[in-house]
Scaffold this active site. Structure first.
Site, PDB file in Angstrom:
ATOM      1  CB  SER A 117      -2.046 -36.945   5.054  1.00 35.89           C
ATOM      2  OG  SER A 117      -1.296 -38.113   4.804  1.00 35.89           O
ATOM      3  CE  LYS A 120      -2.470 -38.678   0.953  1.00 36.18           C
ATOM      4  NZ  LYS A 120      -1.645 -38.638   2.160  1.00 36.18           N
ATOM      5  CB  SER A 308      -5.123 -40.318   4.059  1.00 35.11           C
ATOM      6  OG  SER A 308      -4.091 -39.380   4.211  1.00 35.11           O
TER       7      SER A 308
END
Length: 475
Positions: A117, A120, A308
């Protein structure tokens, strides 16, 4: 006793809510740092306290002797001690000075990895590079071609609520119940009779709704779901932030929630609504009956980073694609994110994106690329892009870092480290920044890959490495 002491430090960190990037990006703050080169004390040093508001967008202030950089050799020794675990796996890392870009520590920094993640951060930066921070996405009801038909058109808001609009939240800023009330008022004013039919138009997003880059197990577990141009609460079956199952068809589910609210709103007027919503489109010149608008893009980006949110990340990538003249598809989103990041100054020549949320094992992004972007976000004169760095989770205090560092508050990391977390079955990652004991802002990426049953140990190791940066004088 140690828990009481840790709790007191956390309370202090909450009170000041540190914004360490301000020390380097904002000239008024940097100028106030004269004579501040002190070692970390139990109380938070004054140069780590934020200004009352973010002011100024000028260039980074020049470094001064009072704010020395850590010694790379000493820093490397401390990081090597922490970045070591039993069992399988390897660590990749880059630490650099935010102000000058000087690399202070590197271990396999140019190797392409699937950073989970942490990806992101790229999606967030690309979205705010391509669109204004105050951009809001409309969910609109249009008059259908046939009398009595209304078309719910998705504009990319996947944080809708089935209830009334909530002006003080990000998820749920726009409510389908509020939209239904406004639609009912328009229909009754027009003298519309029974029955009313609800159709949903989610054609803003094109191509497959589910990516081949995602494993079936991730879809089953609710990590992601087919991506549509409107959704209630990122397609969670129950509104919230998960974990749990997601709906298979978020657009139809949202339309059904809207249909139910519309039926309730029209009941006093004696107007019936057909029981099932279906897909459909409105004529190009259709009149708009009602609309609700999402929270501003900058707030959605913060929400995505703190929670997230995989589904929101994919939606924002598609909206970025649309804003840059591309198809709002998986391919368009990936292309848009990579190009926006390149335009910001990151070398993307060896970068490969399998998706834009971090689930795909096909992604190849290096620790050097992630750290380079983090430095750009900290030193840019663009306040919208700076807000990405400011919106990262804070150690022990917020988002996906809220439950981390709380038992190690006396290390100085709590409230100081800001970073995006990332976890896959064989990967753990942390990418962000910290202000050290001498006031230098250090940017970092730590990624452990090839893990097998020792992910928690690796996560503790990267947390400890970030804590080294926060507590380091290292001279």
């Amino acid at each position: 006793m140690s828990r009481v002491f840790s709790g007191a430090l956390l309370a202090l960190a909450f009170a000041v809510l540190l914004v360490p990037l301000a020390c380097y990006v904002l000239p008024p703050v940097a100028e106030s740092m004269a004579g501040s080169g002190v070692e970390r004390a139990e109380a938070v040093p004054d140069y780590q306290e934020p200004p009352s508001e973010l002011e100024g967008t000028g260039p980074v202030s020049a470094p001064r002797p009072e704010d020395p950089m850590p010694d790379a050799v000493r820093l490397g020794q401390l990081l090597d001690e922490e970045l070591s675990i039993e069992g399988s796996g390897s660590f990749h890392a880059v630490v650099s000075d935010a102000l000058t870009g000087t690399v202070l520590y590197e271990r396999g920094g140019s190797t392409g990895l699937a950073p989970a993640s942490n990806l992101k951060v790229l999606t967030a930066a690309a979205a705010l590079s391509a669109m204004d921070a105050d951009t809001r996405f409309a969910t609109t009801v249009l008059a259908g071609e046939e009398p009595g038909t209304v078309v719910l058109r998705g504009g990319g808001d996947v944080l809708l609520t089935a209830g009334a609009s909530s002006p003080d939240t990000v998820a749920g800023r726009a409510g389908l119940a509020t939209l239904a009330q406004r639609t009912a008022a328009a229909l009754t004013a027009d003298g519309t009779g029974s029955p009313v039919r609800v159709r949903v138009d989610d054609t803003l997003f094109t191509g497959p709704a589910l990516s081949d880059a995602w494993g079936a197990a991730d879809v089953e577990a609710g990590e992601i779901a087919p991506v549509h141009a409107l959704a209630v609460s990122s397609a969670w079956a129950e509104e919230g932030t998960g974990p749990g199952p997601r709906v298979d068809d978020a657009a139809l589910a949202a339309a059904q929630s809207y249909r139910d609210a519309l039926a309730e709103a029209l009941a006093p007027a004696g107007i019936d609504v057909e029981p099932v919503a279906e897909r459909g489109t409105a004529p190009a010149d259709a009149a708009a009956l009602a609309e609700v608008r999402s929270a501003p893009l900058a707030e959605q980006v913060d929400y995505m980073l703190l929670n997230s949110d995989n589904y929101l990340a994919e939606a924002l990538a598609r909206l970025t694609a649309s804003a840059t003249g591309r198809d709002a598809s998986f391919a368009g989103g990936i292309e848009a994110v990579q190009e926006e990041i390149a335009e910001l100054g990151v070398d993307t020549s060896a970068m490969v994106l399998g998706d834009t949320n971090g689930l795909s094992a096909e992604t190849s992004v290096s620790a050097a690329q992630l750290t380079s972007l983090m430095r750009i976000l900290l030193t840019t004169s663009d306040p919208d892009l700076r807000s990405v760095a400011g919106g990262l989770p804070v150690a022990a205090l917020s988002g996906t870092l809220a439950g981390r560092y709380d038992e190690a508050a006396d290390s100085g990391a709590a409230g100081i480290v800001r970073a995006k977390t990332g976890t896959l079955l064989a990967v753990t990652a942390l990418s962000g920044y910290a202000t050290d004991a001498d006031g230098r802002v250090l940017v970092f990426t730590f990624v452990a890959t090839g893990l097998d049953g020792n992910t928690m140990a690796a996560r503790n190791a990267v947390d400890a490495a970030a804590a080294v940066l926060a507590g380091c004088g290292c001279r």
